[in-house]
Motif scaffolding. Structure first.
Motif, PDB file in Angstrom:
ATOM      1  N   LEU A 104      13.018 -44.566 -13.995  1.00 47.04           N
ATOM      2  CA  LEU A 104      13.787 -42.913 -14.762  1.00 47.04           C
ATOM      3  C   LEU A 104      12.488 -41.835 -14.554  1.00 47.04           C
ATOM      4  O   LEU A 104      13.074 -40.624 -14.038  1.00 47.04           O
ATOM      5  CB  LEU A 104      13.096 -42.671 -15.923  1.00 47.04           C
ATOM      6  CG  LEU A 104      14.062 -43.629 -16.698  1.00 47.04           C
ATOM      7  CD1 LEU A 104      14.105 -43.908 -18.258  1.00 47.04           C
ATOM      8  CD2 LEU A 104      15.506 -43.192 -16.466  1.00 47.04           C
ATOM      9  N   ARG A 144      14.449 -38.515 -12.501  1.00 46.25           N
ATOM     10  CA  ARG A 144      13.924 -37.422 -13.119  1.00 46.25           C
ATOM     11  C   ARG A 144      14.195 -36.007 -11.916  1.00 46.25           C
ATOM     12  O   ARG A 144      14.586 -35.009 -11.965  1.00 46.25           O
ATOM     13  CB  ARG A 144      13.422 -37.126 -14.374  1.00 46.25           C
ATOM     14  CG  ARG A 144      12.893 -36.187 -15.347  1.00 46.25           C
ATOM     15  CD  ARG A 144      12.282 -36.191 -15.740  1.00 46.25           C
ATOM     16  NE  ARG A 144      13.575 -36.750 -16.996  1.00 46.25           N
ATOM     17  CZ  ARG A 144      12.307 -37.811 -17.357  1.00 46.25           C
ATOM     18  NH1 ARG A 144      11.524 -38.383 -17.124  1.00 46.25           N
ATOM     19  NH2 ARG A 144      13.215 -38.817 -17.923  1.00 46.25           N
ATOM     20  N   TYR A 175      19.322 -39.377 -20.872  1.00 45.30           N
ATOM     21  CA  TYR A 175      19.256 -41.039 -21.318  1.00 45.30           C
ATOM     22  C   TYR A 175      19.764 -41.006 -22.078  1.00 45.30           C
ATOM     23  O   TYR A 175      19.067 -40.445 -23.265  1.00 45.30           O
ATOM     24  CB  TYR A 175      17.007 -40.563 -20.601  1.00 45.30           C
ATOM     25  CG  TYR A 175      17.083 -42.252 -20.905  1.00 45.30           C
ATOM     26  CD1 TYR A 175      17.195 -43.061 -19.763  1.00 45.30           C
ATOM     27  CD2 TYR A 175      16.260 -42.502 -21.988  1.00 45.30           C
ATOM     28  CE1 TYR A 175      16.427 -44.662 -20.228  1.00 45.30           C
ATOM     29  CE2 TYR A 175      15.965 -44.103 -22.565  1.00 45.30           C
ATOM     30  CZ  TYR A 175      15.796 -44.888 -21.248  1.00 45.30           C
ATOM     31  OH  TYR A 175      15.380 -46.255 -21.255  1.00 45.30           O
TER      32      TYR A 175
END
Length: 153
Positions: A73, A77, A89
């Protein structure tokens, strides 16, 4: 009452998540979001690498990891920010959260009442068949505790 507070929390989450359904609308493009957005912007891999302060092969690796589902993640990002995007998310339940809790309680009640019914048949103590839904709702209300719903598979 904790049960009521959890129910209200589920309802609030259900309301927030409702606009995300059906989740298929947000399925990633075949080569991933990073590649799709980069291509749509007309940005090369070298240009994205520069914006990320990485070497160009790292962009190819990033896009491949997104495509395979292995991307982290924090990496996604960073890529989103480099593409002037916002990473969104969310976990979108297949049913409502409240519906999932009710379905789980019903499954437990059916299992437990099935055992009792089988034992009573064996002992010739079978009760007249009342409304199954009524019996289930009563059992759920009186016996099934919310904190125990997810203890067993």
């Amino acid at each position: 009452m904790k049960t009521e507070a959890r129910k209200r929390a589920r309802e609030r989450l259900d309301e927030r998540l409702a606009p995300l359904k059906p989740a298929e609308r947000f399925r990633a493009p075949p080569k991933g979001w990073v590649r799709a957005v980069r291509d749509a912007l007309g940005m090369s891999g070298v240009q994205l690498a520069r914006r990320l302060s990485v070497q160009p092969p790292s962009v190819a690796a990033l896009e491949a990891s997104e495509e395979s589902g292995a991307i982290q993640l924090k990496t996604l990002r960073r890529a989103a920010e480099a593409l002037d995007c916002t990473l969104v998310y969310a976990l979108v339940p297949n049913d409502t959260l409240e519906g999932a809790v009710r379905a789980r309680a019903r499954k437990i009640a059916l299992r437990d009442l099935g055992r009792v019914s089988h034992t009573m048949k064996l002992e010739a103590q079978e009760t007249p068949d009342g409304s199954t839904d009524e019996r289930l709702e009563t059992y759920i209300r009186d016996k099934v505790k919310e904190r125990d719903l997810w203890d067993k598979p």
